[in-house]
Design an enzyme around this catalytic site. Sequence first.
Site: not given
Length: 743
Positions: A32-33, A219-220, A250, A607
């Site tokens: 995504k990023t 983002d996020e 998330q 992660r």
Amino acid sequence: MSIYDSLNPMQRQAVFHTEGPLLILAGAGSGKTRVLTHRIAYLIQEKEVNPWNILAITFTNKAAQEMRERVDRIAGFGSDAIWVSTFHSTCARILRRHIDNLGYDTNFTIYDTDDQKSVIKDVCRRLNVDTKIFKERALLSQISHAKDNLITPDQMEMDAAGDFNQKKTAMVYREYQAALRKNNALDFDDLIVKTVELFQNCDRVLEYYQERFKYIMVDEYQDTNYAQFKFVSLLASRYENLCVVGDDDQSIYKFRGANIENILGYERVFPNAAVIRLEQNYRSTQNILNAANHVIANNAERKEKTLWTENEEGPKIHFRQFMNGFEEAEYIAGEISKAHREGLCQYRDCAILYRTNAQSRLFEEKFINANIPYKIVGGVNFYARKEIKDLLCYLKTVDNARDDLAVQRIINVPKRGIGATTLGRVQDYADKMGISLYEALRVAEEVPSIGRSLSKIDGFVTFIQMLKSKAQAYTVEDLLKEIIELTGYVKELEAEDTEEARARIENIDELISKTVTYQQTMEEQDQPATLAGFLEEVALVADIDTVDPEQDYVLLMTLHSAKGLEFPRVFMAGMETGIFPSYMSINYGDGSELEEERRLCYVGITRAMKELTMTCARQRMVRGETQYNKVSQFVQEIPRDLVDLGHTIQEKKPKMEQVFSSDSKYSQMKQIFQTKAYKPKEFKVTKADALDYQVGDTVRHMKFGVGIVKAIAEGGRDYEVTVDFDKVGVKKMFASFAKLKKI
Ligand SMILES: Nc1ncnc2c1ncn2[C@@H]1O[C@H](COP(=O)(O)OP(=O)(O)OP(=O)(O)O)[C@@H](O)[C@H]1O
Ligand SMILES: [Mg+2]
């Protein structure tokens, strides 16, 4: 070959979809990023969009910096004109230019938590609010929650209707805002709230930014709150080129007001939104991804997603259980040392993630012993240290003398003999005249019964005025050095000649370095390096931002801070029921808290790129109390065939003598551990001593006072006692912690 060839078809589709609202909803590590950075490059390179017209919002300043660098790398040109920053920095920048429309000065101060606490304390004192009943922290969190939802003091009061407590909170909230305004200060939440207010009140300003930011990316997005949602939707309402990316699995900041509805309801707000899902994970091995998928599947409240990977299977998830936190830390330090010695990894490839900051201390001790370089993210913030705050408050006073808090902090640093009574008189006078403390100090001769203190006050005012005039011509670095010199701050520390004083001097040197890098960065960007700009930058840096990727050290941080990051080797420590998931999430609430904890676990697992180790301890000290903890249910949610249980605990050389005073207890525990390390039997040490009270008895608790026992339940590791206290109402607690005394 173009840069876009390195994307999969869905990612490419997301990059090429530049006009109109777009939602990218996808699991961890699916790029995504990466799509966002490529999208920025694409807009500039292929669509010839002016970089100036792009706004990208990231979760941390560090992420912003990384995104800027990545865009620079793939697009091969200066990305300076793009605004890549966090919500808070973006809003601060806008307010610096336009907040005068709301009656503030553009050189407003940004208050941190400490500052907020001082203000709320003062407000409660003035309003005669009993802080034993209305806790300052609770008040601040209610105020913050209101701001996240754009609720004003008036609205809060109206909503309160007959609720006395709520009414009181609204009153405090109103006074708190008034105090901030008087100090020409904003707290963190205000940065967003005031920008929304500005947009809603000044069409001209809103139109300017709508034209300016024709392309907006966030983002996020799953962790935005209502105020942030309002901010972007106002900005995007003209061109609707709003691309948001996120993962509902998330969402981990509900406790800080994040509203998952922003992402789940995106298509409702923008009916013509395109939705793209990414399903391939590029970050983790198959085993790690499988583990993550299995854990998160236990949440009921979620959108089903598939996430797969072509990456190798990789090693299994290592799970190790230890007698206590010391051994856990020792094991992890040992594993990292070994891998490093064997050339399998660098220190910076490793991260240790835990649920609460307090868990970092044991690691710190072991790492120092084992000579492993490490960095704790989010410990005591550099900028919250006394010496740094003192010096910053000097700079703040020089910049904006309306900040009463800053003035109060430094007026007797160094000691000037201006007493509390005198200061109280000046403050009263300031309140009466409706002026700032500093203004009142300047006209101190008018303050009743000021007497002999006048000359001392004059000395302080003259000093500040002199600095103010120098500030016009000085760089921030020179100004800071001048303050240090003239106040004798460092000289005093040198005279002290202690370990602590030396550490403080080092911190001050670090602050000076910071002014130098600030100057350089501004010069590179062709922008003026101002005192206000420096103070703003400092106010906005979260601790994760101070991590230098060039340095080789192990990172230690909470699971929350790890969001969006990736590391080849991840250690998740303290995988114990009561720690993670937290005690609160298991015992209180409606189950949604437990789901939030599980999402946090999903964030942690995902992660890891190559190797994931989960550890836990049977026995742990928490706030001075020994707890006996079961293995976290999250570990048990990972299928057994994905887990390597390693050597069971008996192979570790026990060093229990340090930890247990009684030998018999120790051998008793050792036996239990040796039989089952993975899914242990209930551990009942605390139950050995039977309770000396029963349901119906009157008991006393150290903090809550007297109450009546309502129920006693068989908890797994301890009795769970419910008590109805006279003062604080019904509380549920573990018998061994509660230490109730029958009376
Ligand atoms: N098409 C691709 N080819 C190769 N590598 C990729 C591709 N897409 C993403 N990656 C890599 O996968 C990793 C994860 O990507 P990224 O950080 O963008 O994921 P994300 O969806 O933002 O994750 P998170 O949900 O954790 O924020 C990065 O190292 C990234 O470079
Ligand atoms: Mg990401």
